[in-house]
Design a protein around this motif. Structure first.
Motif, PDB file in Angstrom:
ATOM      1  N   MET A   1       0.851  -1.194   0.000  1.00 20.21           N
ATOM      2  CA  MET A   1       0.000   0.000   0.000  1.00 20.21           C
ATOM      3  C   MET A   1       0.881   1.236   0.000  1.00 20.21           C
ATOM      4  N   VAL A   2       0.432   2.266  -0.704  1.00 18.23           N
ATOM      5  CA  VAL A   2       1.139   3.547  -0.737  1.00 18.23           C
ATOM      6  C   VAL A   2       0.193   4.619  -0.210  1.00 18.23           C
ATOM      7  N   PHE A   3       0.680   5.432   0.709  1.00 18.01           N
ATOM      8  CA  PHE A   3      -0.070   6.554   1.252  1.00 18.01           C
ATOM      9  C   PHE A   3       0.452   7.847   0.631  1.00 18.01           C
ATOM     10  N   GLN A   4      -0.473   8.748   0.329  1.00 18.68           N
ATOM     11  CA  GLN A   4      -0.107   9.998  -0.302  1.00 18.68           C
ATOM     12  C   GLN A   4       0.670  10.890   0.666  1.00 18.68           C
ATOM     13  N   ARG A   5       1.808  11.395   0.208  1.00 18.79           N
ATOM     14  CA  ARG A   5       2.573  12.359   0.998  1.00 18.79           C
ATOM     15  C   ARG A   5       1.967  13.749   0.836  1.00 18.79           C
ATOM     16  N   GLY A   6       2.136  14.592   1.851  1.00 17.65           N
ATOM     17  CA  GLY A   6       1.696  15.968   1.763  1.00 17.65           C
ATOM     18  C   GLY A   6       2.766  16.855   1.160  1.00 17.65           C
ATOM     19  N   LEU A   7       2.482  18.148   1.116  1.00 21.71           N
ATOM     20  CA  LEU A   7       3.458  19.097   0.588  1.00 21.71           C
ATOM     21  C   LEU A   7       4.703  19.160   1.468  1.00 21.71           C
ATOM     22  N   ASN A   8       4.591  18.676   2.713  1.00 22.38           N
ATOM     23  CA  ASN A   8       5.753  18.622   3.612  1.00 22.38           C
ATOM     24  C   ASN A   8       6.541  17.326   3.474  1.00 22.38           C
ATOM     25  N   ASN A   9       6.209  16.511   2.459  1.00 27.92           N
ATOM     26  CA  ASN A   9       6.912  15.256   2.165  1.00 27.92           C
ATOM     27  C   ASN A   9       6.679  14.191   3.236  1.00 27.92           C
ATOM     28  N   GLN A  10       5.576  14.277   3.971  1.00 30.50           N
ATOM     29  CA  GLN A  10       5.258  13.313   5.011  1.00 30.50           C
ATOM     30  C   GLN A  10       3.802  12.882   4.895  1.00 30.50           C
ATOM     31  N   ALA A  11       3.483  11.774   5.550  1.00 33.03           N
ATOM     32  CA  ALA A  11       2.103  11.312   5.674  1.00 33.03           C
ATOM     33  C   ALA A  11       1.879  10.827   7.093  1.00 33.03           C
ATOM     34  N   ALA A  12       0.655  11.030   7.593  1.00 34.43           N
ATOM     35  CA  ALA A  12       0.247  10.464   8.881  1.00 34.43           C
ATOM     36  C   ALA A  12      -0.421   9.124   8.577  1.00 34.43           C
ATOM     37  N   VAL A  13       0.298   8.031   8.818  1.00 33.34           N
ATOM     38  CA  VAL A  13      -0.163   6.696   8.441  1.00 33.34           C
ATOM     39  C   VAL A  13      -0.872   6.056   9.630  1.00 33.34           C
ATOM     40  N   MET A  14      -2.102   5.631   9.411  1.00 30.60           N
ATOM     41  CA  MET A  14      -2.868   4.978  10.467  1.00 30.60           C
ATOM     42  C   MET A  14      -2.486   3.512  10.556  1.00 30.60           C
ATOM     43  N   VAL A  15      -2.234   3.051  11.774  1.00 29.57           N
ATOM     44  CA  VAL A  15      -1.863   1.662  12.031  1.00 29.57           C
ATOM     45  C   VAL A  15      -2.865   1.101  13.031  1.00 29.57           C
ATOM     46  N   THR A  16      -3.445  -0.047  12.720  1.00 32.11           N
ATOM     47  CA  THR A  16      -4.437  -0.647  13.608  1.00 32.11           C
ATOM     48  C   THR A  16      -4.270  -2.150  13.633  1.00 32.11           C
ATOM     49  N   GLY A  17      -4.752  -2.779  14.695  1.00 28.69           N
ATOM     50  CA  GLY A  17      -4.649  -4.222  14.837  1.00 28.69           C
ATOM     51  C   GLY A  17      -5.129  -4.640  16.205  1.00 28.69           C
ATOM     52  N   THR A  18      -4.847  -5.883  16.581  1.00 23.35           N
ATOM     53  CA  THR A  18      -5.180  -6.380  17.912  1.00 23.35           C
ATOM     54  C   THR A  18      -3.920  -6.899  18.581  1.00 23.35           C
ATOM     55  N   ALA A  19      -3.913  -6.839  19.907  1.00 17.75           N
ATOM     56  CA  ALA A  19      -2.737  -7.201  20.697  1.00 17.75           C
ATOM     57  C   ALA A  19      -3.133  -8.215  21.763  1.00 17.75           C
ATOM     58  N   PRO A  20      -2.154  -8.917  22.365  1.00 12.53           N
ATOM     59  CA  PRO A  20      -2.468  -9.829  23.470  1.00 12.53           C
ATOM     60  C   PRO A  20      -3.186  -9.108  24.611  1.00 12.53           C
ATOM     61  N   LEU A  21      -3.976  -9.857  25.370  1.00 13.78           N
ATOM     62  CA  LEU A  21      -4.806  -9.254  26.411  1.00 13.78           C
ATOM     63  C   LEU A  21      -4.001  -8.561  27.496  1.00 13.78           C
ATOM     64  N   THR A  22      -2.776  -9.010  27.745  1.00 13.56           N
ATOM     65  CA  THR A  22      -1.968  -8.420  28.817  1.00 13.56           C
ATOM     66  C   THR A  22      -1.166  -7.211  28.362  1.00 13.56           C
ATOM     67  N   THR A  23      -1.391  -6.764  27.145  1.00 12.39           N
ATOM     68  CA  THR A  23      -0.631  -5.646  26.589  1.00 12.39           C
ATOM     69  C   THR A  23      -0.928  -4.350  27.336  1.00 12.39           C
ATOM     70  N   THR A  24       0.117  -3.615  27.631  1.00 13.87           N
ATOM     71  CA  THR A  24      -0.045  -2.273  28.207  1.00 13.87           C
ATOM     72  C   THR A  24       0.358  -1.183  27.231  1.00 13.87           C
ATOM     73  N   THR A  25       1.194  -1.530  26.248  1.00 16.39           N
ATOM     74  CA  THR A  25       1.666  -0.546  25.270  1.00 16.39           C
ATOM     75  C   THR A  25       1.814  -1.224  23.914  1.00 16.39           C
ATOM     76  N   VAL A  26       1.387  -0.526  22.865  1.00 13.86           N
ATOM     77  CA  VAL A  26       1.653  -0.968  21.492  1.00 13.86           C
ATOM     78  C   VAL A  26       2.444   0.134  20.809  1.00 13.86           C
ATOM     79  N   GLU A  27       3.507  -0.257  20.103  1.00 13.19           N
ATOM     80  CA  GLU A  27       4.365   0.712  19.424  1.00 13.19           C
ATOM     81  C   GLU A  27       4.573   0.280  17.977  1.00 13.19           C
TER      82      GLU A  27
END
Length: 720
Positions: A1-27
């Motif tokens: 997948m390719v996300f469109q860059r802005g005029l500042n040469n960056q994109a805010a890419v959304m990341v989603t999913g599921t994690a183990p139940l004991t998770t306290t942080t996702v990075e």
């Protein structure tokens, strides 16, 4: 997948999913696949959704070609980590118009650069629930989905990625023979049952399902050949409305358009059409000049006096390349997505005028994170006030079939799909009318993605699908594999099908050289006896594959075969190993031999030795010694004749055993970053040797190798 860059040469890419139940942080972080094709991000925290193990968040990413890493942690312990290869931030284009941008006239080379992408799908019916979110490299065998062949877009893509050094995604919404009036009428909601009378839906569905997710730089428009004799004002009004409609579907964003000057057909140009196209460029905001293709003439360019072939294809590509100039990219502000609702997108329900009591199919394209008990609910939303006037029972089906309530008031409505766990409201679909006086809608066929699957994919299978000819019942099993394979087709709905055993799939050189076979090296034909007799008739099947010689059930899907080329199994493609930064400390004691009480200095170079730029915090521990008290001057740039960058380091003296220095400054691959400490050595009446140890904390700067992170430097001292 390719996300469109802005005029500042960056994109805010959304990341989603599921994690183990004991998770306290996702990075999450993005790691360039190749040096010079992006900048590695720091690990960025993603929010855990309330009452769920799902997570969602955005990471700001510079233009480039990446591997996405995601890890779940409980405290400081990593519970699990996964990755997604080939995620791009670059340029996204939608191709629209008629035959000269649709293509299919001759075989054209695919892209040689890995960064030129497409959606491999070509559907005329556009069953929106079957639209894939799996992206492919452009080859001569792939399609520029959702609607057209690859044509010149692999060639142009190669040129753009080499010039811009960013990945490019093309989405196809063109159709041969389409006129400006057909585009206008179908955009306005007068959608017929033929491809040409419903042509705008190709563009609308692309915007509503793909561009709301990826963003886009522009629509690349080339059309006018079918408008010979159309008055300038008529053409201008037709296409201005199409442009406005495309922008309305993106929430009022002023999506750029690149307008070609095109009218040449049967060896003749139409100045009225060209005048309208120039007027669109000058009078409609954010419409940019595109190719002037009527000047590409002659039988070496257009053998039939209309369509580009041979040298003409390359001259046509040249014009697109020239118009997609630096000035265009500086001034065409792209559409950038920023709405989590776009994880569940809705599009069209046809026809767009319905009557109470009718059954409608609420289709959606879903990429939301789901719990195992998640279901979906179809909603009817009133346009006038945004109120939800109907909600279906929860279902896992797609589309969800609902009956328009008999007491629903006449008016305009939109459809929407909502998930239940976690709860997420999707986007609103195209408005439709409910009128008691409407003509009853005809019965419609419903196509679905595979309803069930099982087994485990053998690693030798790299891509697997089929080409189905619904009109003749012709069927080809198509496979890309590194070893011979077998396939099996079983009818499971009670219908008849005789060839249901395991069959060896011959090498592709024993099959016809169809473009749609371009990415496959094993192909098996299940031919009909005659058109519509024998072969693979419509029905529900189990379609299986395994390595030749295996005896198990293999990998299988239960499905109804869709017309055309369809990919059903496409595991993540491997990538070359990505090297991580590697840091080592090199230190200098100044001077290294000292007599009596004297000034003493320590300079530490933190050196990157693996040609990879660091990302994130770097921490260095320096051991303390009671004979020397060292201090830190944040303004120092030179200590003992050695260059230091103390201004980017932070000094911490609170630990009884170590001085601790930290920095968030990136160290470029093969470069270094230095700091220096100064003090006084007081040996008293003793002599001997002391050692300053330096330890770079493992993981600093996102390095992964920590067995070379320590060093020491000695000072020989005497009492006088």
């Amino acid at each position: 997948m390719v996300f469109q860059r802005g005029l500042n040469n960056q994109a805010a890419v959304m990341v989603t999913g599921t994690a183990p139940l004991t998770t306290t942080t996702v990075e999450a972080r993005f790691v360039p696949l190749t040096t010079g094709q992006g900048s590695q991000t720091a690990w960025t925290s993603l929010g855990l959704l309330s009452g769920s193990s799902a997570f969602r968040g955005q990471v700001t990413v510079a233009a480039g070609w990446y591997r996405l890493d995601v890890r779940a942690k409980a405290g400081s312990t990593v519970l699990t980590q996964t990755q997604v290869n080939r995620v791009g931030v670059g340029e996204v284009f939608v191709v629209a118009g008629q035959s000269n941008v649709f293509g299919g006239f001759e075989r054209v080379p695919g892209a040689s650069d890995d960064r030129v992408s497409c959606v491999d799908l070509q559907q005329d019916s556009l069953s929106e629930q079957t639209l894939p979110l799996r992206f492919s490299h452009v080859s001569y065998g792939t399609n520029i989905g959702p609607s057209q062949p690859p044509h010149i877009w692999g060639i142009l893509g190669d040129r753009l990625v080499q010039r811009l050094n960013v990945p490019v995604l093309f989405l196809g919404a063109a159709l041969g023979g389409s006129s400006s009036s057909q585009w206008n009428l179908s955009a306005a909601g007068t959608i017929g049952t033929t491809p040409n009378s419903s042509v705008y839906r190709r563009l609308g569905a692309t915007l509503l399902h793909y561009i709301l997710r990826t963003g886009a730089r522009a629509v690349l428009w080339h059309q006018g050949e079918s408008d010979r004799g159309t008055p300038t004002t008529t053409y201008f009004n037709n296409i201005r409305y199409v442009i406005e409609k495309s922008r309305q579907q993106l929430g009022g964003n002023s999506l750029p358009w690149m307008m070609s000057r095109a009218s040449y057909i049967d060896g003749v140009s139409d100045p009225n059409v060209i005048a309208a196209q120039n007027q669109l460029i000058s009078a409609v905001p954010n419409v940019f000049p595109g190719p002037e293709s009527d000047n590409i003439t002659g039988t070496d360019n257009r053998p039939d006096y209309t369509h580009f072939k041979g040298a003409g294809l390359y001259r046509f590509t040249d014009q697109w390349d020239q118009n997609l100039s630096s000035s265009f990219f500086q001034n065409a502000a792209p559409f950038l997505p920023n709405d989590p609702a776009a994880l569940i997108t809705s599009g069209y329900t046809l026809p767009l005028t319905r009557r109470q009591g009718e059954t409608i199919a609420v289709a959606s394209v879903r990429s939301d994170a789901q719990e195992s008990d998640n279901q979906y609910v179809a909603q009817i939303v009133r346009v006038s006030d945004g109120a939800t006037v109907y909600e279906s029972a929860p279902s896992t089906d797609n589309p969800i079939l609902i009956t328009i309530p008999t007491d629903l008031a006449n008016g305009q409505y939109r459809l929407r799909t909502r998930s239940t766990h976690p709860v997420l409201l999707g986007t609103l679909g195209e408005p439709f009318n409910v009128q008691q006086s409407a003509t009853p809608s005809p019965a419609f066929a419903i196509f679905r993605l595979p309803t069930a699957s099982g087994g485990t994919g053998d690693p030798v299978i790299q891509k697997w699908g089929y080409r189905y000819e619904a009109g003749t019942y012709g069927f080809y099993a198509v496979v890309q594999a590194t070893a011979p394979v077998e396939v099996r087709i079983e009818r499971i709905d009670g219908g008849s099908f005789s060839d249901s055993g395991w069959n060896f799939v011959p090498p592709s050189n024993q099959s016809p050289d169809y473009n749609s076979f371009g990415d496959f090296n094993y192909i098996r034909n299940y031919p009909p006896i005659t058109a519509g007799l024998g072969g693979v008739s419509p029905g529900l099947y189990r379609y299986s594959i395994r390595r030749q010689g295996d005896t198990g059930a293999g990998l299988w899907y239960e499905l109804r075969f869709l017309d055309g080329r369809n990919i059903i199994y496409y595991p993540m493609e491997p990538i070359a190993p990505i090297t991580s930064p590697d840091l080592i400390p090199i230190s200098y004691a100044l001077p290294s031999t000292q007599y009596g009480t004297s000034n003493s200095s320590l300079v530490v170079n933190v050196v990157e030795v693996n040609s990879r730029t660091t990302s994130g915090q770097i921490t260095v521990y320096v051991s303390k010694d009671p004979l020397v008290t060292l201090s830190f001057n944040p303004a120092a740039t030179d200590i003992g004749g050695r260059s230091v960058q103390n201004n980017v380091w932070t000094f911490n003296n609170s630990n009884p055993s170590y001085y601790i220095l930290t920095t968030n400054q990136a160290i470029q691959g093969g470069s270094k970053l230095a700091f220096g400490l100064t003090g006084v050595l007081t040996p008293g009446q003793t002599k001997g040797t002391l050692t300053f140890s330096q330890i770079i904390v493992g993981g600093s700067g996102d390095e992964e190798q920590a067995n070379n992170n320590s060093s020491g430097v000695r000072i020989d001292y005497f009492n006088k």
